[in-house]
Scaffold this motif. Sequence first.
Motif, PDB file in Angstrom:
ATOM      1  N   ASN A  57       0.815  -1.220   0.000  1.00 21.19           N
ATOM      2  CA  ASN A  57       0.000   0.000   0.000  1.00 21.19           C
ATOM      3  C   ASN A  57       0.850   1.272   0.000  1.00 21.19           C
ATOM      4  OD1 ASN A  57      -2.475  -1.463   0.133  1.00 21.19           O
ATOM      5  ND2 ASN A  57      -2.036  -1.859   2.298  1.00 21.19           N
ATOM      6  N   LYS A  58       2.152   1.107  -0.257  1.00 21.94           N
ATOM      7  CA  LYS A  58       3.092   2.237  -0.303  1.00 21.94           C
ATOM      8  C   LYS A  58       3.277   2.915   1.052  1.00 21.94           C
ATOM      9  CE  LYS A  58       3.670   1.878  -4.794  1.00 21.94           C
ATOM     10  NZ  LYS A  58       4.794   1.144  -5.264  1.00 21.94           N
ATOM     11  N   ASN A  59       3.130   2.126   2.124  1.00 21.05           N
ATOM     12  CA  ASN A  59       3.406   2.612   3.477  1.00 21.05           C
ATOM     13  C   ASN A  59       4.758   2.064   3.924  1.00 21.05           C
ATOM     14  OD1 ASN A  59       0.855   3.929   3.879  1.00 21.05           O
ATOM     15  ND2 ASN A  59      -0.055   1.909   4.124  1.00 21.05           N
ATOM     16  N   TRP A  60       5.533   2.883   4.631  1.00 20.29           N
ATOM     17  CA  TRP A  60       6.824   2.431   5.144  1.00 20.29           C
ATOM     18  C   TRP A  60       6.602   1.537   6.352  1.00 20.29           C
ATOM     19  CZ3 TRP A  60      10.912   2.872   2.215  1.00 20.29           C
ATOM     20  CH2 TRP A  60      10.984   3.898   1.280  1.00 20.29           C
ATOM     21  N   ILE A  61       7.200   0.350   6.313  1.00 19.92           N
ATOM     22  CA  ILE A  61       7.088  -0.600   7.425  1.00 19.92           C
ATOM     23  C   ILE A  61       8.467  -1.171   7.753  1.00 19.92           C
ATOM     24  CG2 ILE A  61       4.695  -1.244   6.904  1.00 19.92           C
ATOM     25  CD1 ILE A  61       5.942  -3.906   5.721  1.00 19.92           C
ATOM     26  N   ILE A  62       8.607  -1.600   8.993  1.00 18.18           N
ATOM     27  CA  ILE A  62       9.828  -2.290   9.421  1.00 18.18           C
ATOM     28  C   ILE A  62       9.586  -3.784   9.266  1.00 18.18           C
ATOM     29  CG2 ILE A  62      11.364  -2.767  11.371  1.00 18.18           C
ATOM     30  CD1 ILE A  62      11.687   0.087  10.714  1.00 18.18           C
ATOM     31  N   LYS A  63      10.520  -4.471   8.616  1.00 18.69           N
ATOM     32  CA  LYS A  63      10.420  -5.915   8.490  1.00 18.69           C
ATOM     33  C   LYS A  63      11.801  -6.524   8.669  1.00 18.69           C
ATOM     34  CE  LYS A  63      10.949  -6.934   3.609  1.00 18.69           C
ATOM     35  NZ  LYS A  63      11.858  -7.996   3.779  1.00 18.69           N
ATOM     36  N   THR A  64      11.864  -7.831   8.584  1.00 21.50           N
ATOM     37  CA  THR A  64      13.170  -8.488   8.712  1.00 21.50           C
ATOM     38  C   THR A  64      14.016  -8.174   7.485  1.00 21.50           C
ATOM     39  OG1 THR A  64      12.281 -10.507   7.720  1.00 21.50           O
ATOM     40  CG2 THR A  64      12.271 -10.372  10.133  1.00 21.50           C
ATOM     41  N   THR A  65      15.298  -8.491   7.568  1.00 21.20           N
ATOM     42  CA  THR A  65      16.211  -8.187   6.466  1.00 21.20           C
ATOM     43  C   THR A  65      15.849  -8.975   5.214  1.00 21.20           C
ATOM     44  OG1 THR A  65      17.730  -9.855   7.322  1.00 21.20           O
ATOM     45  CG2 THR A  65      18.177  -7.566   7.918  1.00 21.20           C
ATOM     46  N   LYS A  66      16.472  -8.579   4.112  1.00 20.71           N
ATOM     47  CA  LYS A  66      16.173  -9.120   2.781  1.00 20.71           C
ATOM     48  C   LYS A  66      16.313 -10.644   2.721  1.00 20.71           C
ATOM     49  CE  LYS A  66      17.425  -7.902  -1.949  1.00 20.71           C
ATOM     50  NZ  LYS A  66      18.289  -7.061  -2.773  1.00 20.71           N
ATOM     51  N   SER A  67      17.265 -11.180   3.447  1.00 21.14           N
ATOM     52  CA  SER A  67      17.501 -12.632   3.453  1.00 21.14           C
ATOM     53  C   SER A  67      18.008 -13.048   4.827  1.00 21.14           C
ATOM     54  CB  SER A  67      18.536 -13.004   2.377  1.00 21.14           C
ATOM     55  OG  SER A  67      19.786 -12.434   2.721  1.00 21.14           O
ATOM     56  N   VAL A  68      18.098 -14.353   5.048  1.00 16.49           N
ATOM     57  CA  VAL A  68      18.634 -14.861   6.323  1.00 16.49           C
ATOM     58  C   VAL A  68      20.070 -14.373   6.493  1.00 16.49           C
ATOM     59  CG1 VAL A  68      19.244 -16.947   7.601  1.00 16.49           C
ATOM     60  CG2 VAL A  68      17.114 -16.863   6.307  1.00 16.49           C
ATOM     61  N   ALA A  69      20.836 -14.375   5.389  1.00 15.78           N
ATOM     62  CA  ALA A  69      22.224 -13.911   5.445  1.00 15.78           C
ATOM     63  C   ALA A  69      22.299 -12.409   5.718  1.00 15.78           C
ATOM     64  CB  ALA A  69      22.941 -14.241   4.143  1.00 15.78           C
ATOM     65  N   GLY A  70      21.187 -11.697   5.451  1.00 16.09           N
ATOM     66  CA  GLY A  70      21.158 -10.255   5.697  1.00 16.09           C
ATOM     67  C   GLY A  70      21.194  -9.906   7.165  1.00 16.09           C
ATOM     68  N   THR A  71      20.737 -10.822   8.017  1.00 12.66           N
ATOM     69  CA  THR A  71      20.827 -10.609   9.467  1.00 12.66           C
ATOM     70  C   THR A  71      22.254 -10.944   9.871  1.00 12.66           C
ATOM     71  OG1 THR A  71      18.501 -11.155   9.760  1.00 12.66           O
ATOM     72  CG2 THR A  71      19.906 -11.313  11.704  1.00 12.66           C
ATOM     73  N   ARG A  72      22.978  -9.931  10.354  1.00 11.09           N
ATOM     74  CA  ARG A  72      24.410 -10.128  10.593  1.00 11.09           C
ATOM     75  C   ARG A  72      24.921  -9.139  11.638  1.00 11.09           C
ATOM     76  NH1 ARG A  72      22.998  -7.123   6.427  1.00 11.09           N
ATOM     77  NH2 ARG A  72      24.309  -5.471   5.600  1.00 11.09           N
ATOM     78  N   TYR A  73      26.122  -9.406  12.128  1.00 13.93           N
ATOM     79  CA  TYR A  73      26.810  -8.531  13.068  1.00 13.93           C
ATOM     80  C   TYR A  73      27.987  -7.899  12.335  1.00 13.93           C
ATOM     81  CZ  TYR A  73      24.124 -10.800  16.753  1.00 13.93           C
ATOM     82  OH  TYR A  73      23.096 -11.264  17.540  1.00 13.93           O
ATOM     83  N   ILE A  74      28.070  -6.574  12.384  1.00 17.00           N
ATOM     84  CA  ILE A  74      29.121  -5.865  11.653  1.00 17.00           C
ATOM     85  C   ILE A  74      29.969  -5.060  12.632  1.00 17.00           C
ATOM     86  CG2 ILE A  74      29.626  -4.168   9.858  1.00 17.00           C
ATOM     87  CD1 ILE A  74      26.844  -4.712   8.691  1.00 17.00           C
ATOM     88  N   PRO A  75      31.289  -5.317  12.648  1.00 12.77           N
ATOM     89  CA  PRO A  75      32.166  -4.459  13.451  1.00 12.77           C
ATOM     90  C   PRO A  75      32.435  -3.153  12.694  1.00 12.77           C
ATOM     91  CG  PRO A  75      33.437  -6.222  12.411  1.00 12.77           C
ATOM     92  CD  PRO A  75      32.000  -6.433  12.022  1.00 12.77           C
ATOM     93  N   PHE A  76      32.301  -2.027  13.377  1.00 19.27           N
ATOM     94  CA  PHE A  76      32.533  -0.726  12.763  1.00 19.27           C
ATOM     95  C   PHE A  76      33.736  -0.049  13.400  1.00 19.27           C
ATOM     96  CE2 PHE A  76      28.291  -1.105  11.077  1.00 19.27           C
ATOM     97  CZ  PHE A  76      28.330  -0.340   9.912  1.00 19.27           C
ATOM     98  N   PRO A  77      34.426   0.787  12.629  1.00 19.55           N
ATOM     99  CA  PRO A  77      35.516   1.576  13.219  1.00 19.55           C
ATOM    100  C   PRO A  77      34.960   2.519  14.290  1.00 19.55           C
ATOM    101  CG  PRO A  77      35.522   1.736  10.800  1.00 19.55           C
ATOM    102  CD  PRO A  77      34.267   1.029  11.192  1.00 19.55           C
ATOM    103  N   GLU A  78      35.794   2.864  15.219  1.00 20.67           N
ATOM    104  CA  GLU A  78      35.385   3.713  16.343  1.00 20.67           C
ATOM    105  C   GLU A  78      34.810   5.050  15.871  1.00 20.67           C
ATOM    106  OE1 GLU A  78      34.498   5.518  19.825  1.00 20.67           O
ATOM    107  OE2 GLU A  78      34.821   3.380  19.462  1.00 20.67           O
ATOM    108  N   PHE A  79      35.383   5.651  14.805  1.00 22.14           N
ATOM    109  CA  PHE A  79      34.903   6.971  14.369  1.00 22.14           C
ATOM    110  C   PHE A  79      33.461   6.916  13.848  1.00 22.14           C
ATOM    111  CE2 PHE A  79      36.872   5.271  10.531  1.00 22.14           C
ATOM    112  CZ  PHE A  79      35.989   5.642   9.516  1.00 22.14           C
ATOM    113  N   VAL A  80      33.019   5.750  13.375  1.00 21.34           N
ATOM    114  CA  VAL A  80      31.622   5.607  12.938  1.00 21.34           C
ATOM    115  C   VAL A  80      30.720   5.469  14.162  1.00 21.34           C
ATOM    116  CG1 VAL A  80      29.968   4.219  11.615  1.00 21.34           C
ATOM    117  CG2 VAL A  80      32.305   4.554  10.734  1.00 21.34           C
ATOM    118  N   ILE A  81      31.114   4.616  15.099  1.00 21.59           N
ATOM    119  CA  ILE A  81      30.333   4.404  16.327  1.00 21.59           C
ATOM    120  C   ILE A  81      30.208   5.713  17.106  1.00 21.59           C
ATOM    121  CG2 ILE A  81      30.288   3.193  18.554  1.00 21.59           C
ATOM    122  CD1 ILE A  81      29.612   1.378  16.152  1.00 21.59           C
TER     123      ILE A  81
END
Length: 197
Positions: free
Chosen positions: A123-147
């Motif tokens: 219906n063209k409404n913005w919704i929150i859903k799970t990621t695109k794929s199972v592999a899309g759910t992940r943990y990403i380490p970020f550099p300190e300057f991003v955090i």
Amino acid sequence: MDVPIGSITQDMIQRAINKEALTHAPKSVRNMHGLLSAVLKVYRPSFLLNTSLPQKVQPNLYIPTDDDVRILLQHAEHDNEMMLAILLAAFGPMRRSEICALESGDISGNIVHVQRALVLDENKNWIIKTTKSVAGTRYIPFPEFVIARMRGKTGRITELKPNQISDRFIDIQKATGLPHFRFHDLRHYCASIQHAM
């Protein structure tokens, strides 16, 4: 075509595919054939397709350089939401939809847990859903300057929608005079840096 499904022949399909290939991209023609193939599998399971499809075209991707990303970040300095979006894509690499759904509770130390996406529903409404794929759910380490840029935020990290990220990215890019590339290509930048490391 106004043809009973039981009367469709391989030759008819090949001629139709050849005709579509004259005016459509190979990916579009392959998608058309995929739909037809799925329908035939259900309603004529014994009919085996042997169609010659147009050759895939290698995309001409532009991978941003270190200098490109540095210039983007300099121009986004006054727009904290876009600064965060660029940092999360270029050093993550996160998709626009994942960036827009990211919450402060998804961040632990320097690790970001990607588990949701902000997308349009039917219906063209913005919704929150799970990621695109199972592999899309992940943990990403970020550099300190991003955090560090996200510290102190609560709830959603950005109020931007994916289309707003794209629109603002185009504006920033035009202002910089950089070669045209998509926001998504920041993910390719990240992948190239990780590969080099």
